[in-house]
Enzyme design. Structure first.
Site, PDB file in Angstrom:
ATOM      1  N   PRO A  10       0.791  -1.225   0.000  1.00 19.38           N
ATOM      2  CA  PRO A  10       0.000   0.000   0.000  1.00 19.38           C
ATOM      3  C   PRO A  10       0.829   1.283   0.000  1.00 19.38           C
ATOM      4  O   PRO A  10       1.875   1.356   0.635  1.00 19.38           O
ATOM      5  CB  PRO A  10      -0.819  -0.100   1.289  1.00 19.38           C
ATOM      6  CG  PRO A  10      -0.127  -1.118   2.120  1.00 19.38           C
ATOM      7  CD  PRO A  10       0.529  -2.069   1.175  1.00 19.38           C
ATOM      8  N   ASN A  11       0.330   2.221  -0.757  1.00 20.56           N
ATOM      9  CA  ASN A  11       0.864   3.588  -0.859  1.00 20.56           C
ATOM     10  C   ASN A  11       2.142   3.682  -1.687  1.00 20.56           C
ATOM     11  O   ASN A  11       2.597   4.793  -1.992  1.00 20.56           O
ATOM     12  CB  ASN A  11       1.084   4.210   0.540  1.00 20.56           C
ATOM     13  CG  ASN A  11      -0.204   4.270   1.331  1.00 20.56           C
ATOM     14  OD1 ASN A  11      -1.190   4.822   0.846  1.00 20.56           O
ATOM     15  ND2 ASN A  11      -0.222   3.702   2.516  1.00 20.56           N
ATOM     16  N   ARG A  18       5.014  10.803  -2.538  1.00 20.28           N
ATOM     17  CA  ARG A  18       4.660  10.612  -1.128  1.00 20.28           C
ATOM     18  C   ARG A  18       5.886  10.844  -0.243  1.00 20.28           C
ATOM     19  O   ARG A  18       6.902  10.177  -0.386  1.00 20.28           O
ATOM     20  CB  ARG A  18       4.179   9.179  -0.983  1.00 20.28           C
ATOM     21  CG  ARG A  18       4.060   8.668   0.421  1.00 20.28           C
ATOM     22  CD  ARG A  18       4.085   7.139   0.399  1.00 20.28           C
ATOM     23  NE  ARG A  18       3.795   6.621   1.705  1.00 20.28           N
ATOM     24  CZ  ARG A  18       4.137   5.399   2.108  1.00 20.28           C
ATOM     25  NH1 ARG A  18       4.768   4.585   1.292  1.00 20.28           N
ATOM     26  NH2 ARG A  18       3.842   5.010   3.309  1.00 20.28           N
ATOM     27  N   TYR A  23      11.040   8.862   1.371  1.00 18.38           N
ATOM     28  CA  TYR A  23      11.070   7.791   0.374  1.00 18.38           C
ATOM     29  C   TYR A  23      11.764   8.179  -0.938  1.00 18.38           C
ATOM     30  O   TYR A  23      11.887   7.336  -1.825  1.00 18.38           O
ATOM     31  CB  TYR A  23       9.638   7.311   0.090  1.00 18.38           C
ATOM     32  CG  TYR A  23       8.964   6.731   1.326  1.00 18.38           C
ATOM     33  CD1 TYR A  23       9.431   5.559   1.910  1.00 18.38           C
ATOM     34  CD2 TYR A  23       7.880   7.381   1.923  1.00 18.38           C
ATOM     35  CE1 TYR A  23       8.838   5.041   3.050  1.00 18.38           C
ATOM     36  CE2 TYR A  23       7.276   6.863   3.063  1.00 18.38           C
ATOM     37  CZ  TYR A  23       7.768   5.695   3.622  1.00 18.38           C
ATOM     38  OH  TYR A  23       7.176   5.177   4.764  1.00 18.38           O
ATOM     39  N   ASN A  73       8.136  -5.489  -0.831  1.00 22.35           N
ATOM     40  CA  ASN A  73       8.015  -4.388   0.131  1.00 22.35           C
ATOM     41  C   ASN A  73       6.534  -4.332   0.503  1.00 22.35           C
ATOM     42  O   ASN A  73       5.726  -3.802  -0.251  1.00 22.35           O
ATOM     43  CB  ASN A  73       8.467  -3.066  -0.485  1.00 22.35           C
ATOM     44  CG  ASN A  73       8.387  -1.929   0.535  1.00 22.35           C
ATOM     45  OD1 ASN A  73       7.789  -2.088   1.600  1.00 22.35           O
ATOM     46  ND2 ASN A  73       8.977  -0.796   0.207  1.00 22.35           N
ATOM     47  N   ALA A  76       3.018  -0.803   4.870  1.00 19.45           N
ATOM     48  CA  ALA A  76       2.545  -0.858   6.260  1.00 19.45           C
ATOM     49  C   ALA A  76       2.055  -2.253   6.666  1.00 19.45           C
ATOM     50  O   ALA A  76       2.015  -2.574   7.859  1.00 19.45           O
ATOM     51  CB  ALA A  76       1.439   0.172   6.474  1.00 19.45           C
ATOM     52  N   GLU A  97      12.842  -9.259   1.753  1.00 20.81           N
ATOM     53  CA  GLU A  97      11.988  -8.150   2.220  1.00 20.81           C
ATOM     54  C   GLU A  97      12.771  -6.844   2.056  1.00 20.81           C
ATOM     55  O   GLU A  97      13.925  -6.762   2.478  1.00 20.81           O
ATOM     56  CB  GLU A  97      11.654  -8.400   3.700  1.00 20.81           C
ATOM     57  CG  GLU A  97      10.877  -7.286   4.369  1.00 20.81           C
ATOM     58  CD  GLU A  97      10.658  -7.568   5.866  1.00 20.81           C
ATOM     59  OE1 GLU A  97      10.944  -8.712   6.340  1.00 20.81           O
ATOM     60  OE2 GLU A  97      10.226  -6.638   6.569  1.00 20.81           O
ATOM     61  N   HIS A  99      12.725  -2.537   2.446  1.00 21.09           N
ATOM     62  CA  HIS A  99      12.140  -1.257   2.863  1.00 21.09           C
ATOM     63  C   HIS A  99      13.037  -0.136   2.366  1.00 21.09           C
ATOM     64  O   HIS A  99      14.260  -0.193   2.555  1.00 21.09           O
ATOM     65  CB  HIS A  99      11.997  -1.185   4.384  1.00 21.09           C
ATOM     66  CG  HIS A  99      11.119  -2.281   4.895  1.00 21.09           C
ATOM     67  ND1 HIS A  99       9.758  -2.256   4.726  1.00 21.09           N
ATOM     68  CD2 HIS A  99      11.420  -3.455   5.481  1.00 21.09           C
ATOM     69  CE1 HIS A  99       9.257  -3.373   5.206  1.00 21.09           C
ATOM     70  NE2 HIS A  99      10.243  -4.128   5.674  1.00 21.09           N
ATOM     71  N   ARG A 106      12.929   4.782  12.680  1.00 22.31           N
ATOM     72  CA  ARG A 106      11.663   5.508  12.678  1.00 22.31           C
ATOM     73  C   ARG A 106      10.805   5.125  13.893  1.00 22.31           C
ATOM     74  O   ARG A 106      11.329   4.622  14.878  1.00 22.31           O
ATOM     75  CB  ARG A 106      10.958   5.238  11.342  1.00 22.31           C
ATOM     76  CG  ARG A 106      11.804   5.711  10.158  1.00 22.31           C
ATOM     77  CD  ARG A 106      11.121   5.462   8.835  1.00 22.31           C
ATOM     78  NE  ARG A 106       9.870   6.210   8.737  1.00 22.31           N
ATOM     79  CZ  ARG A 106       8.949   5.973   7.780  1.00 22.31           C
ATOM     80  NH1 ARG A 106       9.144   5.034   6.872  1.00 22.31           N
ATOM     81  NH2 ARG A 106       7.849   6.687   7.751  1.00 22.31           N
TER      82      ARG A 106
HETATM   83  C1  DQA Z   1       8.185   1.057   4.017  1.00 17.69           C
HETATM   84  C2  DQA Z   1       8.217   1.297   5.518  1.00 17.69           C
HETATM   85  C3  DQA Z   1       6.839   1.053   6.144  1.00 17.69           C
HETATM   86  O1  DQA Z   1       6.891   1.272   7.549  1.00 17.69           O
HETATM   87  C4  DQA Z   1       5.838   1.997   5.538  1.00 17.69           C
HETATM   88  O2  DQA Z   1       4.552   1.754   6.061  1.00 17.69           O
HETATM   89  C5  DQA Z   1       5.833   1.981   4.057  1.00 17.69           C
HETATM   90  C6  DQA Z   1       7.099   1.865   3.340  1.00 17.69           C
HETATM   91  C7  DQA Z   1       9.533   1.423   3.346  1.00 17.69           C
HETATM   92  O3  DQA Z   1       9.699   1.062   2.187  1.00 17.69           O
HETATM   93  O4  DQA Z   1      10.381   2.082   3.949  1.00 17.69           O
HETATM   94  O5  DQA Z   1       4.796   2.129   3.420  1.00 17.69           O
HETATM   95  O6  DQA Z   1       7.956  -0.322   3.790  1.00 17.69           O
END
Ligand code: DQA
Length: 145
Positions: A10-11, A18, A23, A73, A76, A97, A99, A106
């Site tokens: 998501p997102n 964003r 990011y 990835n 959240a 995985e 990020h 964070r």
């Molecule tokens: C994320 C880190 C997560 O905590 C966050 O909710 C994201 C992006 C990252 O790529 O740093 O949406 O996975």
């Protein structure tokens, strides 16, 4: 042709727009290009993004029969989803995985990942370069088999 599934949660469709201070300014298309460039000849990439947990689970099930590895990835859902963990546990190939941000630097709710208990490797804080590292790692793991 061996195919790596690149799954974004998501997102991450808003990547580049964003919170660029966290990011970065590169987009999801840039991520896909970077990953394709990291692939050796004869390998393919299936790049997918969804804001829906169930869709990510369905793609993970699809990967059981079609993917040589998964680079994910989960956004959240990393911090909330036992269901994505269960789907990954039903997948037998390598899982990396990724990020973009260093989640450990964070908020404390980002420090726990359900997915990490399944992942063969976890990459955080390398920006989008982390995805390419994930792809290279899957290829290396497959070469060792
Ligand atoms: C994320 C880190 C997560 O905590 C966050 O909710 C994201 C992006 C990252 O790529 O740093 O949406 O996975």
């Amino acid at each position: 042709m061996p195919t790596i599934y690149l799954l974004n949660g998501p997102n991450l469709n808003l990547l580049g727009k964003r919170q660029p201070e966290i990011y970065g300014s590169e987009t999801l298309e840039d991520v896909e290009c970077l990953c394709r460039d990291a692939l050796p000849e004869g390998w393919d990439l299936r790049a997918l993004q969804s804001n829906w947990e169930g869709q990510l689970i369905d793609w993970t099930h699809e990967a059981r029969d079609h993917a040589a590895g998964i680079v994910i990835n989960p956004g959240a859902f990393t911090h909330t989803s036992v269901a994505i963990l269960d789907a990954l546990n039903a997948y037998e190939g390598p899982v990396i995985e990724v990020h973009i941000s260093n989640v450990h630097k964070r908020e404390s709710f980002r420090h726990h990942s359900y997915v990490s208990s399944r992942a063969d490797g976890v990459i955080a804080g390398l920006g989008i370069e982390g995805y390419a590292a994930g792809v290279r790692r899957v290829v290396a793991m497959e070469a060792k088999k």
